[in-house]
Design a protein around this motif. Structure first.
Motif, mmCIF file in Angstrom:
data_model
loop_
_atom_site.group_PDB
_atom_site.id
_atom_site.type_symbol
_atom_site.label_atom_id
_atom_site.label_comp_id
_atom_site.label_asym_id
_atom_site.label_seq_id
_atom_site.Cartn_x
_atom_site.Cartn_y
_atom_site.Cartn_z
ATOM 1 N N ARG A 125 0.825 -1.213 0.000
ATOM 2 C CA ARG A 125 0.000 0.000 0.000
ATOM 3 C C ARG A 125 0.856 1.258 0.000
ATOM 4 N NH1 ARG A 125 -3.244 -0.591 5.338
ATOM 5 N NH2 ARG A 125 -1.079 -1.007 5.984
ATOM 6 N N LEU A 126 2.150 1.092 0.284
ATOM 7 C CA LEU A 126 3.068 2.222 0.377
ATOM 8 C C LEU A 126 4.132 2.126 -0.703
ATOM 9 C CD1 LEU A 126 3.548 2.172 4.260
ATOM 10 C CD2 LEU A 126 1.980 3.619 2.938
ATOM 11 N N THR A 127 4.620 3.274 -1.129
ATOM 12 C CA THR A 127 5.672 3.317 -2.139
ATOM 13 C C THR A 127 6.476 4.601 -1.969
ATOM 14 O OG1 THR A 127 6.139 3.064 -4.501
ATOM 15 C CG2 THR A 127 4.316 4.505 -3.915
ATOM 16 N N SER A 128 7.581 4.686 -2.672
ATOM 17 C CA SER A 128 8.387 5.904 -2.622
ATOM 18 C C SER A 128 7.784 6.946 -3.551
ATOM 19 C CB SER A 128 9.829 5.600 -3.037
ATOM 20 O OG SER A 128 9.870 5.164 -4.398
ATOM 21 N N TRP A 129 8.091 8.204 -3.299
ATOM 22 C CA TRP A 129 7.538 9.278 -4.128
ATOM 23 C C TRP A 129 7.990 9.155 -5.579
ATOM 24 C CZ3 TRP A 129 3.778 12.604 -2.895
ATOM 25 C CH2 TRP A 129 3.456 12.760 -1.539
ATOM 26 N N LYS A 130 9.219 8.722 -5.781
ATOM 27 C CA LYS A 130 9.735 8.641 -7.161
ATOM 28 C C LYS A 130 9.050 7.546 -7.969
ATOM 29 C CE LYS A 130 13.720 5.709 -6.032
ATOM 30 N NZ LYS A 130 13.308 4.543 -6.826
ATOM 31 N N ASP A 131 8.490 6.539 -7.265
ATOM 32 C CA ASP A 131 7.809 5.442 -7.954
ATOM 33 C C ASP A 131 6.297 5.634 -8.035
ATOM 34 O OD1 ASP A 131 10.201 4.092 -8.342
ATOM 35 O OD2 ASP A 131 10.047 3.030 -6.422
ATOM 36 N N LEU A 132 5.808 6.755 -7.536
ATOM 37 C CA LEU A 132 4.359 6.963 -7.501
ATOM 38 C C LEU A 132 3.767 7.147 -8.885
ATOM 39 C CD1 LEU A 132 1.676 7.419 -6.072
ATOM 40 C CD2 LEU A 132 2.324 9.819 -5.758
ATOM 41 N N GLY A 133 4.375 7.993 -9.678
ATOM 42 C CA GLY A 133 3.817 8.273 -11.002
ATOM 43 C C GLY A 133 2.590 9.156 -10.892
ATOM 44 N N ASN A 134 1.556 8.835 -11.649
ATOM 45 C CA ASN A 134 0.327 9.622 -11.680
ATOM 46 C C ASN A 134 -0.472 9.392 -10.398
ATOM 47 O OD1 ASN A 134 -1.934 11.040 -12.355
ATOM 48 N ND2 ASN A 134 -2.674 9.579 -13.868
ATOM 49 N N ASN A 135 -0.911 10.485 -9.760
ATOM 50 C CA ASN A 135 -1.673 10.321 -8.521
ATOM 51 C C ASN A 135 -3.178 10.320 -8.750
ATOM 52 O OD1 ASN A 135 -2.391 12.975 -8.969
ATOM 53 N ND2 ASN A 135 -1.226 13.829 -7.258
ATOM 54 N N ASP A 136 -3.629 10.318 -9.989
ATOM 55 C CA ASP A 136 -5.045 10.177 -10.332
ATOM 56 C C ASP A 136 -5.945 11.223 -9.687
ATOM 57 O OD1 ASP A 136 -4.567 7.987 -11.952
ATOM 58 O OD2 ASP A 136 -4.690 6.595 -10.282
ATOM 59 N N GLY A 137 -5.415 12.384 -9.446
ATOM 60 C CA GLY A 137 -6.236 13.457 -8.906
ATOM 61 C C GLY A 137 -6.431 13.410 -7.406
ATOM 62 N N PHE A 138 -5.889 12.389 -6.759
ATOM 63 C CA PHE A 138 -6.012 12.301 -5.313
ATOM 64 C C PHE A 138 -4.784 12.912 -4.657
ATOM 65 C CE2 PHE A 138 -9.301 9.346 -6.323
ATOM 66 C CZ PHE A 138 -10.165 9.385 -5.237
ATOM 67 N N ARG A 140 -1.837 13.563 -2.101
ATOM 68 C CA ARG A 140 -1.087 12.777 -1.127
ATOM 69 C C ARG A 140 -0.550 13.722 -0.049
ATOM 70 N NH1 ARG A 140 -2.693 9.364 -5.210
ATOM 71 N NH2 ARG A 140 -1.701 7.319 -5.100
ATOM 72 N N ASN A 141 -0.088 13.131 1.042
ATOM 73 C CA ASN A 141 0.466 13.930 2.127
ATOM 74 C C ASN A 141 1.905 14.312 1.799
ATOM 75 O OD1 ASN A 141 1.240 15.097 4.506
ATOM 76 N ND2 ASN A 141 1.206 13.218 5.715
ATOM 77 N N PRO A 142 2.181 15.578 1.489
ATOM 78 C CA PRO A 142 3.532 15.986 1.089
ATOM 79 C C PRO A 142 4.537 15.910 2.233
ATOM 80 C CG PRO A 142 2.132 17.903 1.368
ATOM 81 C CD PRO A 142 1.237 16.708 1.483
ATOM 82 N N SER A 143 4.067 15.777 3.473
ATOM 83 C CA SER A 143 4.973 15.728 4.622
ATOM 84 C C SER A 143 5.425 14.309 4.945
ATOM 85 C CB SER A 143 4.293 16.340 5.857
ATOM 86 O OG SER A 143 3.945 17.697 5.630
ATOM 87 N N ALA A 144 4.838 13.320 4.260
ATOM 88 C CA ALA A 144 5.169 11.921 4.546
ATOM 89 C C ALA A 144 6.422 11.496 3.783
ATOM 90 C CB ALA A 144 3.998 11.020 4.170
ATOM 91 N N PRO A 145 7.356 10.767 4.445
ATOM 92 C CA PRO A 145 8.567 10.295 3.764
ATOM 93 C C PRO A 145 8.262 9.365 2.596
ATOM 94 C CG PRO A 145 8.808 10.137 6.147
ATOM 95 C CD PRO A 145 7.361 10.441 5.871
ATOM 96 N N GLN A 146 7.213 8.553 2.700
ATOM 97 C CA GLN A 146 6.754 7.724 1.587
ATOM 98 C C GLN A 146 5.284 8.025 1.356
ATOM 99 O OE1 GLN A 146 7.102 3.540 2.540
ATOM 100 N NE2 GLN A 146 6.692 3.880 4.704
ATOM 101 N N THR A 147 4.715 7.436 0.318
ATOM 102 C CA THR A 147 3.354 7.817 -0.040
ATOM 103 C C THR A 147 2.480 6.606 -0.346
ATOM 104 O OG1 THR A 147 2.047 9.228 -1.527
ATOM 105 C CG2 THR A 147 3.901 8.041 -2.496
ATOM 106 N N LEU A 148 1.192 6.861 -0.452
ATOM 107 C CA LEU A 148 0.238 5.802 -0.780
ATOM 108 C C LEU A 148 0.462 5.361 -2.223
ATOM 109 C CD1 LEU A 148 -2.310 4.328 0.407
ATOM 110 C CD2 LEU A 148 -3.682 6.034 -0.799
ATOM 111 N N SER A 149 0.608 4.065 -2.411
ATOM 112 C CA SER A 149 0.845 3.528 -3.747
ATOM 113 C C SER A 149 -0.460 3.486 -4.542
ATOM 114 C CB SER A 149 1.432 2.116 -3.653
ATOM 115 O OG SER A 149 0.461 1.219 -3.122
ATOM 116 N N GLN A 150 -0.338 3.197 -5.831
ATOM 117 C CA GLN A 150 -1.522 3.056 -6.663
ATOM 118 C C GLN A 150 -2.388 1.894 -6.177
ATOM 119 O OE1 GLN A 150 -2.385 5.225 -9.184
ATOM 120 N NE2 GLN A 150 -4.332 4.132 -9.043
ATOM 121 N N ARG A 151 -1.734 0.827 -5.769
ATOM 122 C CA ARG A 151 -2.483 -0.316 -5.238
ATOM 123 C C ARG A 151 -3.200 0.062 -3.949
ATOM 124 N NH1 ARG A 151 -0.497 -6.582 -4.271
ATOM 125 N NH2 ARG A 151 -2.236 -7.202 -2.944
ATOM 126 N N GLY A 152 -2.513 0.769 -3.067
ATOM 127 C CA GLY A 152 -3.129 1.207 -1.819
ATOM 128 C C GLY A 152 -4.338 2.080 -2.073
#
Length: 245
Positions: A125-138, A140-152
């Motif tokens: 459910r988690l991924t690195s920012w560089k691997d996120l790609g398109n966030n689909d309009g949702f 993300r929390n810019p203060s988080a070291p990692q971010t919600l993945s597409q699967r998450g």
């Protein structure tokens, strides 16, 4: 010793006597926490030169278990020796369920105040920012070291879509208007996301709702009753039957 030799080995008949039963029961009484947990004698069987005596377990939580005592005797000696005692599962014994790792046993709602629940090492459910790609309009929390993945995100959308505040819920099916046109509906990121948060304290306040969800508390709901009200809030009609005495 081969299996064929073992079958020919004879156990001393004294090991099947009442004396043997009493000795087995006495030995088991030394290891049982409660003597009352020792039930009736349910059989004896020969294993090589040994005879195994079995007693029904009456211990709480051990339904179908058996107390066992392995007895031996040198032929002709008239003496009985206790080789082993224990509690073992019978054929229809109640057993503990198959072990499930802690991380697989946790369910939604299990986390309480003061609890900690770190994500799994391989949490997809988690991924690195560089691997996120398109966030689909949702957003993300810019203060988080990692971010919600597409699967998450997809898993969350599925839960929200099929949950109590999704488009197919009972409330949504009976609602005359949808959240999409409600002032209490706060969409995520942009309107195309089709999800937002309800800010109506009398409805799904603070819940993630689908744009096509709806309830009777829509901001454009009109009071179509003929009863005048002096209250700050309009008349509430639950369509229930009123009884007057």
């Amino acid at each position: 010793m081969s299996r064929q030799q073992s079958r020919k080995t004879k156990a001393d008949p004294i090991l099947f006597s009442q004396q043997a039963v009493d000795i087995a029961l006495e030995a088991l009484g030394e290891i049982a926490d409660d003597p009352a947990s020792l039930g009736e004698h349910i059989g004896a069987s020969k294993v090589g030169e040994l005879v195994i005596h079995r007693f029904l377990s009456q211990a709480p939580g051990y339904k179908g278990w058996e107390w066992i005592a392995a007895l031996a005797s040198v032929p002709g000696s008239g003496a009985i020796t206790v080789n082993e005692v224990g509690l073992q599962a019978g054929k229809k014994a109640t057993r503990a369920p198959e072990w499930i790792p802690y991380e697989d046993r946790v369910r939604p709602g299990d986390l309480g105040p003061g609890d900690t629940l770190p994500p799994r090492v391989d949490d997809e459910r988690l991924t690195s920012w560089k691997d996120l790609g398109n966030n689909d309009g949702f957003p993300r929390n810019p203060s988080a070291p990692q971010t919600l993945s597409q699967r998450g995100l997809n898993e969350a959308l599925q839960r929200w879509r099929t949950g109590a505040f999704g488009p197919n819920s009972e409330f949504a099916e009976l609602a005359p208007m949808m959240c999409r046109t409600c002032a209490f509906y706060l969409p995520f990121g942009n309107e195309e996301s089709n999800f937002g948060v309800c800010s109506n304290e009398f409805s799904a306040d603070g819940r993630v709702v689908h744009a096509t969800y709806g309830c009777g508390g829509h901001a454009e709901t009109k009071d179509d009753t003929e009863i005048a009200s002096t209250r700050a809030y309009g008349a509430f009609d639950d369509e229930g039957i009123q009884r007057f005495s």
